[in-house]
Write a protein that holds these residues in place. Structure first.
Motif, short mmCIF file in Angstrom:
data_model
loop_
_atom_site.label_atom_id
_atom_site.label_comp_id
_atom_site.label_asym_id
_atom_site.label_seq_id
_atom_site.Cartn_x
_atom_site.Cartn_y
_atom_site.Cartn_z
N GLN A 1 -8.80 0.31 6.24
CA GLN A 1 -8.67 1.16 5.04
C GLN A 1 -7.68 0.54 4.06
N ILE A 2 -6.59 -0.04 4.61
CA ILE A 2 -5.61 -0.70 3.74
C ILE A 2 -6.30 -1.87 3.02
N CYS A 3 -7.06 -2.61 3.80
CA CYS A 3 -7.75 -3.77 3.25
C CYS A 3 -8.73 -3.35 2.15
N ASN A 4 -9.45 -2.25 2.42
CA ASN A 4 -10.38 -1.71 1.41
C ASN A 4 -9.65 -1.42 0.12
N GLY A 5 -8.41 -0.92 0.24
CA GLY A 5 -7.61 -0.60 -0.94
C GLY A 5 -7.47 -1.79 -1.87
N ALA A 6 -7.57 -2.99 -1.31
CA ALA A 6 -7.46 -4.19 -2.16
C ALA A 6 -8.83 -4.77 -2.47
N VAL A 7 -9.61 -5.07 -1.42
CA VAL A 7 -10.82 -5.86 -1.65
C VAL A 7 -11.99 -5.04 -2.21
N ARG A 8 -11.91 -3.69 -2.15
CA ARG A 8 -12.97 -2.86 -2.73
C ARG A 8 -12.54 -2.25 -4.06
N HIS B 1 0.84 -1.20 0.00
CA HIS B 1 0.00 0.00 0.00
C HIS B 1 0.88 1.25 0.00
N SER B 2 0.28 2.37 -0.40
CA SER B 2 1.09 3.56 -0.65
C SER B 2 1.67 4.16 0.63
N ALA B 3 1.23 3.73 1.82
CA ALA B 3 1.77 4.30 3.06
C ALA B 3 2.71 3.32 3.76
N SER B 4 3.14 2.29 3.08
CA SER B 4 3.96 1.26 3.74
C SER B 4 5.25 1.85 4.28
N LEU B 5 5.63 1.45 5.48
CA LEU B 5 6.82 1.98 6.13
C LEU B 5 8.04 1.13 5.84
N SER B 6 7.83 -0.12 5.47
CA SER B 6 8.96 -1.04 5.36
C SER B 6 9.17 -1.62 3.97
N VAL B 7 8.09 -1.73 3.19
CA VAL B 7 8.23 -2.34 1.87
C VAL B 7 8.54 -1.24 0.87
N ASN B 8 9.70 -1.34 0.25
CA ASN B 8 10.13 -0.30 -0.69
C ASN B 8 9.82 -0.75 -2.12
N ALA B 9 8.72 -0.21 -2.66
CA ALA B 9 8.25 -0.66 -3.97
C ALA B 9 9.13 -0.14 -5.10
N THR B 10 10.01 0.83 -4.81
CA THR B 10 10.86 1.36 -5.88
C THR B 10 12.22 0.67 -5.89
N SER B 11 12.43 -0.22 -4.95
CA SER B 11 13.75 -0.84 -4.87
C SER B 11 13.97 -1.72 -6.10
N THR B 12 15.22 -1.87 -6.46
CA THR B 12 15.55 -2.59 -7.68
C THR B 12 15.75 -4.08 -7.40
N SER B 13 14.80 -4.68 -6.71
CA SER B 13 14.93 -6.10 -6.44
C SER B 13 14.22 -6.88 -7.54
N ALA B 14 14.32 -8.19 -7.48
CA ALA B 14 13.71 -9.02 -8.51
C ALA B 14 12.23 -9.25 -8.24
N LEU B 15 11.70 -8.62 -7.18
CA LEU B 15 10.28 -8.78 -6.86
C LEU B 15 9.46 -7.81 -7.70
N HIS B 16 8.23 -8.22 -8.03
CA HIS B 16 7.30 -7.28 -8.67
C HIS B 16 6.47 -6.64 -7.57
N PHE B 17 6.06 -5.41 -7.79
CA PHE B 17 5.22 -4.74 -6.79
C PHE B 17 3.93 -4.27 -7.43
N GLU B 18 2.86 -4.36 -6.68
CA GLU B 18 1.56 -3.86 -7.12
C GLU B 18 1.13 -2.90 -6.03
N THR B 19 0.95 -1.63 -6.35
CA THR B 19 0.69 -0.65 -5.29
C THR B 19 -0.80 -0.39 -5.11
N LEU B 20 -1.26 -0.39 -3.85
CA LEU B 20 -2.64 -0.03 -3.52
C LEU B 20 -2.63 1.42 -3.10
N GLU B 21 -3.53 2.20 -3.68
CA GLU B 21 -3.62 3.60 -3.25
C GLU B 21 -4.57 3.67 -2.05
#
Ligand SMILES: *[C@@H]1O[C@H](CO)[C@@H](O)[C@H](O)[C@H]1NC(C)=O
Ligand SMILES: *[C@@H]1O[C@H](CO)[C@@H](O)[C@H](O)[C@H]1NC(C)=O
Ligand SMILES: *[C@@H]1O[C@H](CO)[C@@H](O)[C@H](O)[C@H]1NC(C)=O
Ligand SMILES: *[C@@H]1O[C@H](CO)[C@@H](O)[C@H](O)[C@H]1NC(C)=O
Length: 529
Positions: free
Chosen positions: A126-133, A58-78
């Motif tokens: 609210q985070i959950c809503n970002g995905a399931v709604r 989610h866009s307010a995550s404190l620990s998951v860095n979605a811009t990092s250049t790792s081999a993981l894919h990221f899907e961002t929830l607003e």
């Protein structure tokens, strides 16, 4: 007709069959801080084995860095709040646990905990809503054809999303308070007579009073959890469009990967779909950065002490700060202190402050004599892995329990953060460094940890791949999930047996009375004759 991608996949599987599993499509619903750092190790290993990992962040995550250049894919929830707001909640939570809790009465403590838990539920919903709604996102996730979802139940929602997407899912967790998730939703047993309730800080051998306390703690945790869960029950029911509960949804997990192992745990019952994978993130030490290595080498025969209160506590009060620095300055060892707050005035020449330290590499260094820690599970496992005795200053969540376990195993001395004085810290470090029993126990636990048929990370990955290959692990599920509470405790059977016994007894008594009466009448008749 199978699609092209499907044919490709079958072909890939055949070519890979000789050495490993088919490449799978893995969706991850992460938690924050150390929980994410632990899960990240698993996802990176999965990437190394050719799987495709997508992390929902989610866009307010404190620990998951979605811009990092790792081999993981990221899907961002607003979502509608900022990282700052989430951080503020965590800080409030920390402040309560570290400084406030000890000064409050029992009821004040519980009402504060309830209010914190309510704020947390609101934000996380609210985070959950970002995905399931979010219909568009759900559409996209459905069309991506994932094979499995990995999640940490410390914060709900992952399991809800998995059920909506009809994916098998796996939990990774340390524990829930009072083992409520594991017991009530996962159906694992925890007899209160010898399994200390999570957060009780009790040890396996309990006196009568401790067993009483333990039983009450289980009860209290269940009541508290049911209150917190209630808010999620109605949410889950609304989202899924049928009556359900958080616990029922969690109970659908195929596997529970627990972040401990028998080097740390007191032996207790578990189920075949529970795997204990503690220490999966630990690795042999790598060389230190040059400047740090120089400082470590300058310690001579006294060696070094590594000090960290974890990634969440990054600011202490000036008073604590100076007290700790004074204590550290009195040690003969060199000290590497991980700290982001203000530099204390009383800092000794033997102490260096770093914003970040390569903790695993430092603990694995030959010069390391002791580890001063808040007792997070990741750090504890690094110390077990490398056989380093500890001074524990636990603060919140699983930390007091973790240190209690290490104390019971003879590998740690515990200090109370609120009441400790500089001299206590000096004495504690001297104790674990100079009293050889601590080092001996640390080495013994380390040997137990290393002596496993399959390494924890490989076991975790094995079960994830297993669930992908077999689309679940239903053969490991106990039938307890299908029972109601009275069936589970055999209350219906007991009631039936009791009824039978009562009816039989009634009939016997009636028969006896009847016979007695008849006999009496015959005797009387004879007498009158
Ligand atoms: C991996 O997952 C991402 C995100 O779902 C997707 O864009 C990509 O095509 C996938 N790659 C493979 C090889 O399946
Ligand atoms: C995220 O990763 C990128 C690239 O690795 C880095 O430049 C950035 O500083 C990181 N952001 C945070 C908040 O750590
Ligand atoms: C650290 O704490 C001090 C007071 O205790 C406060 O003034 C300061 O803003 C805090 N710094 C951070 C980065 O939180
Ligand atoms: C060393 O520690 C053990 C365990 O805490 C304790 O029983 C023993 O008395 C200590 N020895 C000394 C010399 O302090």
């Amino acid at each position: 007709m199978p699609s092209l991608s499907c044919i490709c996949k079958i072909f890939l599987c055949l070519s890979l069959l000789a050495k490993s599993s088919c490449p799978g499509n893995v969706l991850v619903w992460p938690a924050e801080y150390s929980h994410w750092r632990n899960l990240k190790v698993v996802t990176e290993e999965l990437v190394g084995r050719g799987h495709n990992i997508t992390v929902l962040v989610h866009s307010a995550s404190l620990s998951v860095n979605a811009t990092s250049t790792s081999a993981l894919h990221f899907e961002t929830l607003e979502i509608s709040f900022t990282a700052g707001e989430l951080q503020a909640l965590w800080e409030r939570f920390l402040w309560f646990w570290i400084f406030e809790k000890s000064q409050l009465s029992f009821w004040q403590m519980h009402s504060t905990m309830r209010s914190l838990s309510r704020s947390s539920t609101t934000l996380h919903r609210q985070i959950c809503n970002g995905a399931v709604r979010n219909r568009k996102l759900l559409e996209k996730l459905r069309s991506s054809r994932y094979d499995i979802l990995l999640t940490d139940p410390v914060i709900p929602c992952g399991e809800l999303l998995a059920v909506m997407l009809r994916l098998p899912f796996i939990f990774t967790l340390r524990f829930s308070p009072g083992f409520a998730f594991e017991r009530l939703c996962g159906q694992v047993l925890a007899p209160p007579s010898y399994v200390p309730a999570a957060t009780s800080q009790l040890q396996e051998k309990m006196s009568f009073l401790e067993r009483t306390q333990n039983l009450l703690l289980y009860f209290m945790h269940d009541m508290l959890q049911l209150l917190v869960w209630k808010e999620w029950d109605s949410y889950y029911s609304r989202v899924l469009g049928r009556p359900t509960t958080l616990c029922e949804t969690m109970g659908k997990a195929e596997m529970w990967l627990i972040r401990t192992y028998w080097d740390f745990e007191f032996p207790r019952p578990f189920l075949p779909n529970f795997e204990f994978v503690g220490g999966l993130h630990c690795q042999p030490a790598k060389p230190l950065p040059e400047e740090m290595e120089e400082f470590v080498q300058s310690s001579g025969e006294h060696g070094i002490v590594v000090f960290s209160l974890g990634s969440m506590v990054h600011n202490l009060t000036d008073e604590k700060n100076n007290m700790i620095a004074t204590a550290l300055s009195q040690l003969p060892q060199k000290v590497l202190w991980r700290y982001k707050g203000k530099k204390p005035g009383t800092l000794g020449t033997n102490t260096r402050i770093y914003e970040w330290i390569p903790q695993n590499d430092l603990l694995g260094h030959a010069k390391t004599k002791a580890f001063i820690t808040h007792g997070g599970t990741n750090g504890i496992y690094e110390a077990i892995y490398h056989g380093v005795p500890m001074v524990g200053i636990p603060m919140f969540a699983d930390q007091p329990d973790n240190i209690a376990h290490m104390r019971a195993k003879g590998m740690a001395v515990e200090l109370d953060f609120n009441t400790m004085k500089a001299q206590d810290l000096v004495d504690a470090v001297n104790m674990v460094v100079n009293n050889f029993t601590y080092k001996e126990n640390a080495i013994r636990l380390s040997q137990i940890h290393h002596d496993q048929p399959v390494k924890p990370l490989d076991r975790a990955v094995f079960w994830i791949e297993f669930v992908m290959r077999h689309k679940g692990a239903k053969h490991l599920r106990p039938a307890a999930h299908q029972l109601t509470w009275y069936q589970y405790h055999c209350l219906d059977v007991l009631a039936f047996l009791l009824t039978c016994a009562t009816v039989t007894l009634f009939i016997i008594v009636k028969c006896c009375l009847f016979c007695c009466k008849k006999c009496g009448r015959i005797v009387r008749k004879r007498k009158t004759e």
